[in-house]
Motif scaffolding. Sequence first.
Motif, PDB file in Angstrom:
ATOM      1  N   LEU A  34      62.207  64.330  10.626  1.00  0.00           N
ATOM      2  CA  LEU A  34      61.479  63.736   9.670  1.00  0.00           C
ATOM      3  C   LEU A  34      61.136  62.347  10.275  1.00  0.00           C
ATOM      4  CD1 LEU A  34      62.396  65.323   6.513  1.00  0.00           C
ATOM      5  CD2 LEU A  34      60.411  65.959   7.708  1.00  0.00           C
ATOM      6  N   GLU A  35      59.835  61.796  10.522  1.00  0.00           N
ATOM      7  CA  GLU A  35      59.666  60.506  10.820  1.00  0.00           C
ATOM      8  C   GLU A  35      58.609  59.952   9.868  1.00  0.00           C
ATOM      9  OE1 GLU A  35      60.666  57.740  12.831  1.00  0.00           O
ATOM     10  OE2 GLU A  35      58.931  57.009  11.945  1.00  0.00           O
ATOM     11  N   ARG A  36      58.846  58.779   9.482  1.00  0.00           N
ATOM     12  CA  ARG A  36      57.484  58.303   8.530  1.00  0.00           C
ATOM     13  C   ARG A  36      56.659  57.708   9.019  1.00  0.00           C
ATOM     14  NH1 ARG A  36      60.959  52.953   6.017  1.00  0.00           N
ATOM     15  NH2 ARG A  36      61.088  51.974   8.144  1.00  0.00           N
ATOM     16  N   ARG A 168      57.891  66.485  12.072  1.00  0.00           N
ATOM     17  CA  ARG A 168      57.034  66.040  11.212  1.00  0.00           C
ATOM     18  C   ARG A 168      56.707  64.741  11.240  1.00  0.00           C
ATOM     19  NH1 ARG A 168      57.943  69.847   5.908  1.00  0.00           N
ATOM     20  NH2 ARG A 168      58.297  71.723   6.879  1.00  0.00           N
ATOM     21  N   LEU A 169      55.655  64.073  11.441  1.00  0.00           N
ATOM     22  CA  LEU A 169      55.291  62.718  11.269  1.00  0.00           C
ATOM     23  C   LEU A 169      54.747  62.274  10.014  1.00  0.00           C
ATOM     24  CD1 LEU A 169      53.774  62.200  15.030  1.00  0.00           C
ATOM     25  CD2 LEU A 169      56.266  62.049  14.242  1.00  0.00           C
ATOM     26  N   GLY A 170      54.627  61.127   9.530  1.00  0.00           N
ATOM     27  CA  GLY A 170      54.093  60.708   8.455  1.00  0.00           C
ATOM     28  C   GLY A 170      54.768  60.941   6.955  1.00  0.00           C
ATOM     29  N   VAL A 171      56.218  61.536   7.349  1.00  0.00           N
ATOM     30  CA  VAL A 171      56.936  61.889   6.154  1.00  0.00           C
ATOM     31  C   VAL A 171      57.881  60.935   5.954  1.00  0.00           C
ATOM     32  CG1 VAL A 171      58.436  63.720   5.118  1.00  0.00           C
ATOM     33  CG2 VAL A 171      56.394  64.084   6.727  1.00  0.00           C
ATOM     34  N   ILE A 176      68.858  61.471  -0.142  1.00  0.00           N
ATOM     35  CA  ILE A 176      69.643  62.538   0.382  1.00  0.00           C
ATOM     36  C   ILE A 176      70.286  63.057  -0.903  1.00  0.00           C
ATOM     37  CG2 ILE A 176      71.797  63.045   1.668  1.00  0.00           C
ATOM     38  CD1 ILE A 176      71.093  60.622   3.596  1.00  0.00           C
ATOM     39  N   VAL A 177      70.122  64.492  -0.831  1.00  0.00           N
ATOM     40  CA  VAL A 177      70.585  65.019  -2.144  1.00  0.00           C
ATOM     41  C   VAL A 177      71.974  65.730  -1.679  1.00  0.00           C
ATOM     42  CG1 VAL A 177      69.912  67.056  -3.732  1.00  0.00           C
ATOM     43  CG2 VAL A 177      68.302  65.840  -2.575  1.00  0.00           C
ATOM     44  N   LEU A 178      72.981  65.523  -2.859  1.00  0.00           N
ATOM     45  CA  LEU A 178      74.518  65.559  -2.786  1.00  0.00           C
ATOM     46  C   LEU A 178      74.565  66.812  -3.768  1.00  0.00           C
ATOM     47  CD1 LEU A 178      76.359  62.545  -1.968  1.00  0.00           C
ATOM     48  CD2 LEU A 178      75.296  64.081  -0.250  1.00  0.00           C
ATOM     49  N   ASN A 179      75.406  67.660  -3.425  1.00  0.00           N
ATOM     50  CA  ASN A 179      75.976  68.648  -4.364  1.00  0.00           C
ATOM     51  C   ASN A 179      77.501  69.035  -4.073  1.00  0.00           C
ATOM     52  OD1 ASN A 179      76.062  70.452  -6.421  1.00  0.00           O
ATOM     53  ND2 ASN A 179      75.027  71.982  -5.597  1.00  0.00           N
ATOM     54  N   GLU A 187      65.188  64.366  -0.280  1.00  0.00           N
ATOM     55  CA  GLU A 187      63.725  64.242  -0.931  1.00  0.00           C
ATOM     56  C   GLU A 187      62.755  63.383  -0.153  1.00  0.00           C
ATOM     57  OE1 GLU A 187      62.856  65.480  -3.550  1.00  0.00           O
ATOM     58  OE2 GLU A 187      65.039  65.962  -4.485  1.00  0.00           O
ATOM     59  N   THR A 188      61.557  63.830  -0.053  1.00  0.00           N
ATOM     60  CA  THR A 188      60.405  63.030   0.738  1.00  0.00           C
ATOM     61  C   THR A 188      59.396  62.641  -0.149  1.00  0.00           C
ATOM     62  OG1 THR A 188      59.201  64.765   1.609  1.00  0.00           O
ATOM     63  CG2 THR A 188      61.228  64.427   2.593  1.00  0.00           C
TER      64      THR A 188
END
Length: 387
Positions: A34-36, A168-171, A176-179, A187-188
Amino acid sequence: MTDSYDVVVIGGGVMGCATLHYLAKMGVTNSLLLERDTLAAGSTGRSMTILRNHYSNAITTRMAQESRNVIADFESETGHPGGFVNTGYVFLVIPGQEEALRANVALQNEHGVDSRAMTSEEAAAQWPEINFESVAAVAFEPDSGYADSSAVTNGFALSAREAGAEVRLGVNVTGIVLNRGRAVGVETDQGHINAGAIVLTAGPWIPEFLHSVGAPLPLTWVRHQVVKLHRPLNKIPTHPIIADTSNGISFRPDAGDLTLIGIREDPTDRDTYNQSVDPSCAADSLEYLVNRYPAFDEAGWDGGWSGLFTVTPDHHPIIDRVPGIDNLVVGAGFSGHGFKLSPTIGRGLAELAMHGKSTSIDMSVLRFTRFADDDLLSSAYGASVFA
Ligand SMILES: Cc1cc2nc3c(=O)[nH]c(=O)nc-3n(C[C@H](O)[C@H](O)[C@H](O)COP(=O)(O)OP(=O)(O)OC[C@H]3O[C@@H](n4cnc5c(N)ncnc54)[C@H](O)[C@@H]3O)c2cc1C
């Protein structure tokens, strides 16, 4: 239905793309990067892309040597060109650093690197066009050079995509979700994505992610300027890469008549720094260059750019799992030398994500906890870009 991947990589600089490539090589193709912005939008796209081997520690020497060989023959690794140009690398040190230089050259030789220690007189005989005044000793690496940051980054990403990985670009990843002590997803701005493991290679933007999972690292940023010059081709058709410990300056040829000079490391604000070159810096570079290499007296300044080094207190990176979160892996703090190490680091990050440790090269000295343990790496020339 929520998307699920075995591995999610955050950040599409050279490190994220190299990681995706080596995951694919290990057979892990249910992976997502994932790249924003666009690939190489961060420090990678601003790099001088110098590949040299002169380092003070076995770990960096080995990573530099193996990585140089991958980038020099990038098509064999990825099926795509990497733009390697073999110029040679000439490293100059000041009085008091001769022993350190010789020790480093011996270390490089032990690792099979062709590196040669020279006196300044021997160097002046080999390169009469260079002024070696105030230089105490020289190390010469004939096999070093530079490459193309966009080609290498995109080449890694393309080869991973050809094997089935997704980019995926533009994301924008917002968390970061931990459990129960494990990373389970991200989360994005475009929704949640489940992850079996996460590799965090968001460059200068890593600290917020680490803060949010309660595992901060001492990372800061400095602004490094790259001054672009046109050199007189009739007098200087090309030249080796030259780096100088007296002032931290490196310069290398680029396509056509261009020469790039990397200069200064100034503390800066990561999100608002001036991305161009200061005229005073261009003037300083020219003055330095004309003194060191007099034929540059006819060179003309043609702009340039600035970028960020993300630095740790010992100028060495962190390549490790986040303590207490086994399936969250981080690659951070590459200072001004991450590009040249990216193949071995990408491979190490992929191994950490899948096997819990870097198996091809033991990278445990680059562990996350070394700052808290006060067990920093030392360098012959102090904590600097020449680490
Ligand atoms: C001016 C300059 C000269 C340099 N010269 C050299 C050199 O000669 N030789 C050398 O070896 N190294 C050099 N370096 C260092 C090298 O370029 C870096 O170490 C390397 O590129 C770091 O790569 P990276 O992938 O870790 O980070 P980056 O390239 O910064 O990539 C991080 C990516 O993460 C993305 N991102 C951030 N936050 C998010 C989010 N929330 N969601 C999604 N994506 C996100 C960013 O957009 C960015 O694309 C230089 C660096 C600079 C700035």
